[in-house]
Design a protein around this motif. Structure first.
Motif, PDB file in Angstrom:
ATOM      1  N   ARG A  15       0.840  -1.191   0.000  1.00  0.00           N
ATOM      2  CA  ARG A  15       0.000   0.000   0.000  1.00  0.00           C
ATOM      3  C   ARG A  15       0.879   1.245   0.000  1.00  0.00           C
ATOM      4  NH1 ARG A  15      -3.489  -0.908   4.119  1.00  0.00           N
ATOM      5  NH2 ARG A  15      -4.863  -1.962   2.688  1.00  0.00           N
ATOM      6  N   LYS A  16       0.653   2.122  -0.978  1.00  0.00           N
ATOM      7  CA  LYS A  16       1.409   3.363  -1.063  1.00  0.00           C
ATOM      8  C   LYS A  16       0.552   4.443  -1.697  1.00  0.00           C
ATOM      9  CE  LYS A  16       3.597   1.892  -5.328  1.00  0.00           C
ATOM     10  NZ  LYS A  16       4.832   1.605  -5.997  1.00  0.00           N
ATOM     11  N   CYS A  17       0.986   5.661  -1.565  1.00  0.00           N
ATOM     12  CA  CYS A  17       0.259   6.807  -2.104  1.00  0.00           C
ATOM     13  C   CYS A  17       0.249   6.726  -3.635  1.00  0.00           C
ATOM     14  CB  CYS A  17       0.914   8.100  -1.648  1.00  0.00           C
ATOM     15  SG  CYS A  17       0.169   9.580  -2.370  1.00  0.00           S
ATOM     16  N   PRO A  18      -0.935   6.793  -4.263  1.00  0.00           N
ATOM     17  CA  PRO A  18      -0.985   6.724  -5.719  1.00  0.00           C
ATOM     18  C   PRO A  18      -0.459   7.987  -6.400  1.00  0.00           C
ATOM     19  CG  PRO A  18      -3.187   7.028  -4.826  1.00  0.00           C
ATOM     20  CD  PRO A  18      -2.262   6.831  -3.665  1.00  0.00           C
ATOM     21  N   LYS A  19      -0.361   9.085  -5.662  1.00  0.00           N
ATOM     22  CA  LYS A  19       0.105  10.348  -6.250  1.00  0.00           C
ATOM     23  C   LYS A  19       1.628  10.464  -6.238  1.00  0.00           C
ATOM     24  CE  LYS A  19      -0.502  15.344  -5.889  1.00  0.00           C
ATOM     25  NZ  LYS A  19      -1.148  16.407  -5.107  1.00  0.00           N
ATOM     26  N   CYS A  20       2.248  10.194  -5.078  1.00  0.00           N
ATOM     27  CA  CYS A  20       3.703  10.390  -4.971  1.00  0.00           C
ATOM     28  C   CYS A  20       4.486   9.090  -4.777  1.00  0.00           C
ATOM     29  CB  CYS A  20       4.021  11.352  -3.833  1.00  0.00           C
ATOM     30  SG  CYS A  20       3.760  10.674  -2.180  1.00  0.00           S
ATOM     31  N   GLY A  21       3.796   7.980  -4.461  1.00  0.00           N
ATOM     32  CA  GLY A  21       4.468   6.698  -4.285  1.00  0.00           C
ATOM     33  C   GLY A  21       5.037   6.465  -2.900  1.00  0.00           C
ATOM     34  N   THR A  60      -1.319   6.770   6.475  1.00  0.00           N
ATOM     35  CA  THR A  60      -2.110   6.367   7.637  1.00  0.00           C
ATOM     36  C   THR A  60      -3.580   6.363   7.256  1.00  0.00           C
ATOM     37  OG1 THR A  60      -2.289   8.641   8.434  1.00  0.00           O
ATOM     38  CG2 THR A  60      -0.502   7.309   9.335  1.00  0.00           C
ATOM     39  N   ARG A  61      -4.347   5.580   7.996  1.00  0.00           N
ATOM     40  CA  ARG A  61      -5.786   5.570   7.760  1.00  0.00           C
ATOM     41  C   ARG A  61      -6.379   6.894   8.208  1.00  0.00           C
ATOM     42  NH1 ARG A  61      -9.321   0.864   9.943  1.00  0.00           N
ATOM     43  NH2 ARG A  61     -11.068   2.249   9.734  1.00  0.00           N
ATOM     44  N   SER A  62      -7.309   7.399   7.439  1.00  0.00           N
ATOM     45  CA  SER A  62      -7.945   8.677   7.716  1.00  0.00           C
ATOM     46  C   SER A  62      -9.351   8.443   8.244  1.00  0.00           C
ATOM     47  CB  SER A  62      -7.995   9.483   6.416  1.00  0.00           C
ATOM     48  OG  SER A  62      -8.477  10.764   6.629  1.00  0.00           O
ATOM     49  N   GLN A  63      -9.926   9.457   8.885  1.00  0.00           N
ATOM     50  CA  GLN A  63     -11.300   9.335   9.367  1.00  0.00           C
ATOM     51  C   GLN A  63     -12.272   9.354   8.198  1.00  0.00           C
ATOM     52  OE1 GLN A  63     -11.734  12.599  12.168  1.00  0.00           O
ATOM     53  NE2 GLN A  63     -11.843  11.087  13.809  1.00  0.00           N
ATOM     54  N   ARG A  64     -13.355   8.601   8.348  1.00  0.00           N
ATOM     55  CA  ARG A  64     -14.423   8.658   7.347  1.00  0.00           C
ATOM     56  C   ARG A  64     -15.183   9.954   7.557  1.00  0.00           C
ATOM     57  NH1 ARG A  64     -14.981   2.703   8.970  1.00  0.00           N
ATOM     58  NH2 ARG A  64     -15.808   3.681  10.816  1.00  0.00           N
ATOM     59  N   VAL A  65     -15.500  10.649   6.461  1.00  0.00           N
ATOM     60  CA  VAL A  65     -16.124  11.968   6.610  1.00  0.00           C
ATOM     61  C   VAL A  65     -17.575  12.027   6.147  1.00  0.00           C
ATOM     62  CG1 VAL A  65     -13.978  13.260   6.528  1.00  0.00           C
ATOM     63  CG2 VAL A  65     -15.183  12.747   4.408  1.00  0.00           C
ATOM     64  N   PRO A 122     -10.557   5.024   3.827  1.00  0.00           N
ATOM     65  CA  PRO A 122      -9.800   6.200   3.402  1.00  0.00           C
ATOM     66  C   PRO A 122      -8.408   6.232   4.050  1.00  0.00           C
ATOM     67  CG  PRO A 122     -11.399   6.842   5.051  1.00  0.00           C
ATOM     68  CD  PRO A 122     -11.619   5.381   4.766  1.00  0.00           C
ATOM     69  N   TYR A 123      -7.435   6.684   3.290  1.00  0.00           N
ATOM     70  CA  TYR A 123      -6.055   6.829   3.760  1.00  0.00           C
ATOM     71  C   TYR A 123      -5.540   8.198   3.369  1.00  0.00           C
ATOM     72  CZ  TYR A 123      -6.002   1.850   4.655  1.00  0.00           C
ATOM     73  OH  TYR A 123      -6.285   0.609   5.150  1.00  0.00           O
ATOM     74  N   ARG A 124      -4.501   8.651   4.053  1.00  0.00           N
ATOM     75  CA  ARG A 124      -3.878   9.925   3.727  1.00  0.00           C
ATOM     76  C   ARG A 124      -2.366   9.746   3.722  1.00  0.00           C
ATOM     77  NH1 ARG A 124      -5.799  14.880   3.488  1.00  0.00           N
ATOM     78  NH2 ARG A 124      -7.665  14.374   4.662  1.00  0.00           N
ATOM     79  N   ARG A 164      -5.288  12.339  -0.252  1.00  0.00           N
ATOM     80  CA  ARG A 164      -6.260  11.473   0.425  1.00  0.00           C
ATOM     81  C   ARG A 164      -6.841  10.525  -0.619  1.00  0.00           C
ATOM     82  NH1 ARG A 164     -11.492  11.086   2.462  1.00  0.00           N
ATOM     83  NH2 ARG A 164     -11.548  10.690   4.686  1.00  0.00           N
ATOM     84  N   PHE A 165      -6.908   9.220  -0.291  1.00  0.00           N
ATOM     85  CA  PHE A 165      -7.368   8.228  -1.249  1.00  0.00           C
ATOM     86  C   PHE A 165      -8.001   7.051  -0.527  1.00  0.00           C
ATOM     87  CE2 PHE A 165      -3.068   7.335  -0.020  1.00  0.00           C
ATOM     88  CZ  PHE A 165      -3.005   5.958   0.094  1.00  0.00           C
ATOM     89  N   GLU A 166      -8.711   6.196  -1.264  1.00  0.00           N
ATOM     90  CA  GLU A 166      -9.325   4.996  -0.700  1.00  0.00           C
ATOM     91  C   GLU A 166      -8.533   3.769  -1.150  1.00  0.00           C
ATOM     92  OE1 GLU A 166     -11.341   7.306  -2.281  1.00  0.00           O
ATOM     93  OE2 GLU A 166     -11.979   8.155  -0.383  1.00  0.00           O
ATOM     94  N   SER A 167      -8.527   2.760  -0.271  1.00  0.00           N
ATOM     95  CA  SER A 167      -7.835   1.518  -0.574  1.00  0.00           C
ATOM     96  C   SER A 167      -8.539   0.362   0.146  1.00  0.00           C
ATOM     97  CB  SER A 167      -6.384   1.603  -0.123  1.00  0.00           C
ATOM     98  OG  SER A 167      -5.690   0.429  -0.448  1.00  0.00           O
ATOM     99  N   PHE A 168      -8.378  -0.842  -0.382  1.00  0.00           N
ATOM    100  CA  PHE A 168      -8.957  -2.026   0.244  1.00  0.00           C
ATOM    101  C   PHE A 168      -8.187  -2.397   1.496  1.00  0.00           C
ATOM    102  CE2 PHE A 168     -10.606  -2.643  -4.040  1.00  0.00           C
ATOM    103  CZ  PHE A 168     -11.910  -2.969  -3.751  1.00  0.00           C
ATOM    104  N   GLY A 169      -8.909  -2.880   2.505  1.00  0.00           N
ATOM    105  CA  GLY A 169      -8.306  -3.429   3.711  1.00  0.00           C
ATOM    106  C   GLY A 169      -7.899  -2.393   4.729  1.00  0.00           C
ATOM    107  N   ARG A 170      -7.634  -2.881   5.925  1.00  0.00           N
ATOM    108  CA  ARG A 170      -7.190  -2.024   7.029  1.00  0.00           C
ATOM    109  C   ARG A 170      -5.693  -2.100   7.139  1.00  0.00           C
ATOM    110  NH1 ARG A 170     -11.506  -3.099  11.822  1.00  0.00           N
ATOM    111  NH2 ARG A 170     -13.316  -3.160  10.482  1.00  0.00           N
TER     112      ARG A 170
END
Length: 60
Positions: free
Chosen positions: A12-18, A23-28, A42-44, A53-59
């Motif tokens: 799991r990595k950031c799709p924008k910068c790699g 970290t997991r982000s709060q659901r808004v 959601p992750y950040r 900020r992006f979504e990904s499968f799993g915790r």
């Protein structure tokens, strides 16, 4: 199955910068709460210059 679980955690990595610093982000909203039912969260990115900020499968 367990090997796949750990593999997704490592990959799991950031799709924008790699960056791997995420970290997991709060659901808004309601949509994000519904996505959690199908294991999408959601992750950040924690990289100071990115903060994407992006979504990904799993915790994490």
């Amino acid at each position: 199955m367990i090997a796949n679980f750990y593999k997704t955690q490592v990959d799991r990595k950031c799709p924008k910068c790699g960056s791997l610093s995420i970290t997991r982000s709060q659901r808004v909203d309601f949509t994000e709460r519904m996505l959690a039912w199908v294991d999408v969260y959601p992750y950040r990115c924690q990289k100071h210059t990115c903060k994407h900020r992006f979504e990904s499968f799993g915790r994490q």
